[in-house]
Design an enzyme around this catalytic site. Structure first.
Site, mmCIF file in Angstrom:
data_model
loop_
_atom_site.group_PDB
_atom_site.id
_atom_site.type_symbol
_atom_site.label_atom_id
_atom_site.label_comp_id
_atom_site.label_asym_id
_atom_site.label_seq_id
_atom_site.Cartn_x
_atom_site.Cartn_y
_atom_site.Cartn_z
ATOM 1 N N LYS A 136 -10.424 55.948 -22.480
ATOM 2 C CA LYS A 136 -10.340 54.504 -22.719
ATOM 3 C C LYS A 136 -8.903 54.044 -22.532
ATOM 4 C CE LYS A 136 -9.328 51.662 -26.066
ATOM 5 N NZ LYS A 136 -8.873 50.491 -25.291
ATOM 6 N N GLY A 161 -0.469 56.179 -28.991
ATOM 7 C CA GLY A 161 -0.372 54.783 -29.386
ATOM 8 C C GLY A 161 0.406 54.674 -30.682
ATOM 9 N N GLU A 164 -0.098 61.295 -30.311
ATOM 10 C CA GLU A 164 1.280 61.024 -29.870
ATOM 11 C C GLU A 164 1.580 59.606 -30.323
ATOM 12 O OE1 GLU A 164 2.935 63.372 -28.721
ATOM 13 O OE2 GLU A 164 1.540 64.733 -27.721
ATOM 14 N N CYS A 175 7.873 55.127 -26.463
ATOM 15 C CA CYS A 175 7.797 55.705 -27.813
ATOM 16 C C CYS A 175 9.055 56.483 -28.183
ATOM 17 C CB CYS A 175 6.571 56.585 -27.921
ATOM 18 S SG CYS A 175 6.403 57.671 -26.515
ATOM 19 N N GLU A 227 9.714 50.607 -35.959
ATOM 20 C CA GLU A 227 9.668 50.590 -34.503
ATOM 21 C C GLU A 227 9.474 49.156 -34.013
ATOM 22 O OE1 GLU A 227 6.191 52.383 -32.592
ATOM 23 O OE2 GLU A 227 7.603 53.410 -31.274
HETATM 24 P P1 NAP Z 1 -2.051 50.806 -30.105
HETATM 25 O O1 NAP Z 1 -2.264 49.426 -30.522
HETATM 26 O O2 NAP Z 1 -2.074 51.874 -31.099
HETATM 27 O O3 NAP Z 1 -3.112 51.058 -28.947
HETATM 28 C C1 NAP Z 1 -3.231 52.266 -28.277
HETATM 29 C C2 NAP Z 1 -4.648 52.447 -27.823
HETATM 30 O O4 NAP Z 1 -5.493 52.530 -28.962
HETATM 31 C C3 NAP Z 1 -5.197 51.306 -26.978
HETATM 32 O O5 NAP Z 1 -6.061 51.836 -26.000
HETATM 33 C C4 NAP Z 1 -5.976 50.497 -27.998
HETATM 34 O O6 NAP Z 1 -7.002 49.709 -27.448
HETATM 35 C C5 NAP Z 1 -6.544 51.587 -28.869
HETATM 36 N N1 NAP Z 1 -6.932 51.148 -30.205
HETATM 37 C C6 NAP Z 1 -6.502 50.055 -30.898
HETATM 38 N N2 NAP Z 1 -7.102 50.008 -32.101
HETATM 39 C C7 NAP Z 1 -7.928 51.074 -32.169
HETATM 40 C C8 NAP Z 1 -8.828 51.568 -33.168
HETATM 41 N N3 NAP Z 1 -8.999 50.952 -34.335
HETATM 42 N N4 NAP Z 1 -9.517 52.701 -32.906
HETATM 43 C C9 NAP Z 1 -9.369 53.351 -31.736
HETATM 44 N N5 NAP Z 1 -8.554 52.922 -30.764
HETATM 45 C C10 NAP Z 1 -7.824 51.804 -30.969
HETATM 46 O O7 NAP Z 1 -0.669 51.027 -29.391
HETATM 47 P P2 NAP Z 1 -0.038 50.164 -28.295
HETATM 48 O O8 NAP Z 1 0.415 48.913 -28.952
HETATM 49 O O9 NAP Z 1 -0.926 50.067 -27.133
HETATM 50 O O10 NAP Z 1 1.202 51.077 -27.852
HETATM 51 C C11 NAP Z 1 2.405 51.027 -28.493
HETATM 52 C C12 NAP Z 1 2.548 52.154 -29.486
HETATM 53 O O11 NAP Z 1 2.235 53.400 -28.898
HETATM 54 C C13 NAP Z 1 3.948 52.309 -29.981
HETATM 55 O O12 NAP Z 1 3.917 52.446 -31.365
HETATM 56 C C14 NAP Z 1 4.459 53.578 -29.330
HETATM 57 O O13 NAP Z 1 5.440 54.254 -30.018
HETATM 58 C C15 NAP Z 1 3.235 54.371 -29.181
HETATM 59 N N6 NAP Z 1 3.339 55.267 -28.041
HETATM 60 C C16 NAP Z 1 3.516 56.584 -28.287
HETATM 61 C C17 NAP Z 1 3.632 57.473 -27.244
HETATM 62 C C18 NAP Z 1 3.813 58.935 -27.493
HETATM 63 O O14 NAP Z 1 3.608 59.711 -26.583
HETATM 64 N N7 NAP Z 1 4.174 59.360 -28.665
HETATM 65 C C19 NAP Z 1 3.540 57.016 -25.940
HETATM 66 C C20 NAP Z 1 3.351 55.661 -25.723
HETATM 67 C C21 NAP Z 1 3.239 54.797 -26.799
HETATM 68 P P3 NAP Z 1 -6.760 48.177 -27.048
HETATM 69 O O15 NAP Z 1 -5.807 48.212 -25.925
HETATM 70 O O16 NAP Z 1 -8.098 47.707 -26.661
HETATM 71 O O17 NAP Z 1 -6.200 47.512 -28.259
#
Ligand code: NAP
Ligand code: MG
Length: 511
Positions: free
Chosen positions: A191, A245, A267, A301, A400
């Site tokens: 997804k 995420g 991650e 991240c 963050e």
């Molecule tokens: P996010 O809101 O956590 O979303 C990540 C993914 O999870 C998206 O596909 C999102 O879908 C989905 N999602 C949202 N709510 C969910 C739920 N309740 N259950 C299951 N899946 C759900 O993160 P983001 O805003 O896209 O990305 C930014 C964050 O990711 C930052 O905090 C960053 O540090 C972290 N990140 C970490 C890494 C790493 O490798 N450590 C890499 C990249 C990013 P939708 O798009 O449909 O909302």
């Protein structure tokens, strides 16, 4: 082959890929893909539902249990995937994919051309090739207690893997998730993030066109995290969830996955510290610190968002940081002059603006940026921003932002720097800048974090494990460790004696 249907505004609507077929979402709805440089709709993607996720999981389950992919050897799967990748590379125009990525996610074309697209495909290739060297059979030391036996490990795929990825590196994340899962014999449901699904769809289309994967092994369901993501994280037919995420959603996924004790790889977020030592080469370290923070508008991240500077060189460093920051060109992601593009969405810019306000209320000193750039009325742009006099416990130093904001923190001695670096709920990455490499390595070892770069930043590769300490995550991606995370080890014990009298442990039960 995907059939793209025309909807409003002449844009393509991309479908879901379930059990080897492209189809509309069960509810018939779709989500817009917006170009964050100009706020225009560039495509639409199917708004998958729980029902769609269930169908994809069912297809993955059946394909795994059928065994036409899962029962092949590492070598066989690796060979097939390398062949598939050749087709993909021959068909895909990397420039086109870079343009799609930059239009969809706002990463500059300079970045997507040089990094996102080639790195994604190269990591796909390399992880696939590395797994080709892995063996199902792993010998164990000979044991003769408590019974003479030949023991070995049979390395097996885990089963159905649900994979949920974020919007910041859409194609890289798709490759980091899909290649290891597939080459290790799993079936998957991926997804993508709702805002940036397009390159993952291109990849799945290209893989589908090779005809090399049995149906149901690869499934892609676009749609909201609250529906598709939650179904993936909780469905009993899923054996492993791999998520990248936010920490907040990571916690939720862990809770949902606990219902059936799924394996999880998470991650998550970070607030990484970049430590400048007194002897650092400032010509290198100043640009390095800016690259660590402002690359991809700070939406990475592992971004080095806390810069720790010794008090003896603090003023000089600050002055040079500000001067170089003013030279960064912010503009349309597709413009090759742009060093920084827009943030991915209005919401992400609003979060950045909120934190800039908080930092000022907390008493941090704004030295550059802190506003939207002039002359860019459309698009979610924000200036690269630096705060000085940041105290380690301020929210701007602890939370963050995921936007272009750097906190510069003063320290007195190296042990204080390490203490400040480790004062975080996160532990994803960090940097050390010094001419004294042994000293830099000893500082790196003292940092409670998953990756430390010395005199560099952001460079992840296909053989080194990546993943966070503490609330930055669980498990590792990339390299051998990342591949092993998509396998499970089965211990097999083969008794070496046919005599009842050698089974003395049985005598603890039987007369
Ligand atoms: P996010 O809101 O956590 O979303 C990540 C993914 O999870 C998206 O596909 C999102 O879908 C989905 N999602 C949202 N709510 C969910 C739920 N309740 N259950 C299951 N899946 C759900 O993160 P983001 O805003 O896209 O990305 C930014 C964050 O990711 C930052 O905090 C960053 O540090 C972290 N990140 C970490 C890494 C790493 O490798 N450590 C890499 C990249 C990013 P939708 O798009 O449909 O909302
Ligand atoms: Mg977009």
């Amino acid at each position: 082959m995907a059939t793209a249907v025309e909807t409003r505004k002449d844009v393509q609507t991309h479908q879901l890929y379930i059990n080897g077929e492209w189809r509309d979402a069960a509810g018939g709805d779709s989500i817009p893909s917006i170009n964050p440089s100009n706020e225009e709709e560039i495509a639409r993607v199917a708004k998958g539902t729980r029902e769609d996720a269930q169908a994809a999981i069912q297809a993955a389950r059946e394909s795994f249990d059928r065994g036409d992919w899962s029962k092949k050897s590492f070598k066989q799967r690796s060979d097939i995937m390398l062949q598939a990748l050749k087709h993909v590379m021959a068909k895909c125009d990397q420039d086109d994919w870079a343009t799609i990525e930059s239009s969809d996610a706002g990463c500059t074309l300079r970045m997507s051309n040089l990094s996102h697209v080639p790195v994604a495909l190269e990591h796909f290739r390399s992880l696939t090739a590395q797994a080709g060297e892995m063996k199902e059979y792993e010998p164990l030391p000979w044991v003769d207690m408590p019974a003479v036996a030949w023991n070995f490990v049979n390395r097996e795929p885990i089963g159905v893997c649900g994979q949920i990825i974020p919007w910041n590196f859409p194609l890289v994340m798709a490759c980091w998730k899909m290649a290891p899962a597939l080459v290790c014999g799993n079936s998957l449901v991926i997804k993508p993030a709702s805002m940036t699904s397009l390159t993952a769809i291109e990849l799945v289309k290209a893989l589908d066109e090779t005809g090399l994967f049995p149906k149901g092994v690869v499934n892609l369901v676009t749609g909201p995290g609250g529906a598709v993501g939650e179904e993936i994280a909780s469905n009993p037919m899923v054996d492993k969830v791999a998520f990248t995420g936010s920490t907040e959603v990571g916690r939720r996924i862990m809770q949902l996955a606990s219902g059936t004790v799924k394996k999880v790889t998470l991650e998550l977020g970070g607030k990484s510290a970049n430590i400048l030592l007194e002897d650092a080469d400032l010509d290198l370290a100043i640009d390095g610190a800016l690259f660590a923070t402002f690359w991809h508008q700070g939406q990475i991240c592992e971004s080095g968002t806390r810069l720790l500077v010794p008090e003896s060189i603090y003023d000089e460093v600050l002055e040079r940081l500000v001067a170089r920051t003013k030279e960064i060109v912010v503009g349309d992601a597709l413009d090759l002059e742009s060093g920084m593009g827009p943030l991915v969405s209005e919401a992400q810019r609003a979060t950045t603006e909120k934190y800039v306000e908080i930092a000022q209320q907390e008493g941090a000193r704004l030295v550059v940026g802190g506003k939207r750039p002039e002359g860019l009325d459309k698009g979610y742009f924000y200036e690269p921003t630096i705060f000085a006099d940041v105290q380690p416990d301020m929210r701007i130093a602890q939370e963050e932002v995921f936007g272009p904001v750097l906190s510069v923190i003063k320290y007195k001695g190296v042990s204080e720097a390490v203490k400040i670096a480790n004062n975080s709920i996160y532990g994803l990455a960090g940097g050390v800048w010094s001419r004294d490499v042994p000293e830099a390595i000893s500082v790196a070892k003292a940092m409670r974090t998953g990756t430390v770069w010395i005199n560099d930043y952001h460079l992840l590769n296909d053989v080194s494990p990546f993943g966070g300490y503490r609330q930055s995550g669980v498990g590792k991606e990339l390299g051998k460790e990342g591949l092993l995370g998509y396998t499970i080890s089965k211990h097999i014990h083969v008794a070496q004696s046919g005599k009842r009298s050698d089974r003395f442990v049985w005598d603890t039960l039987l007369p």
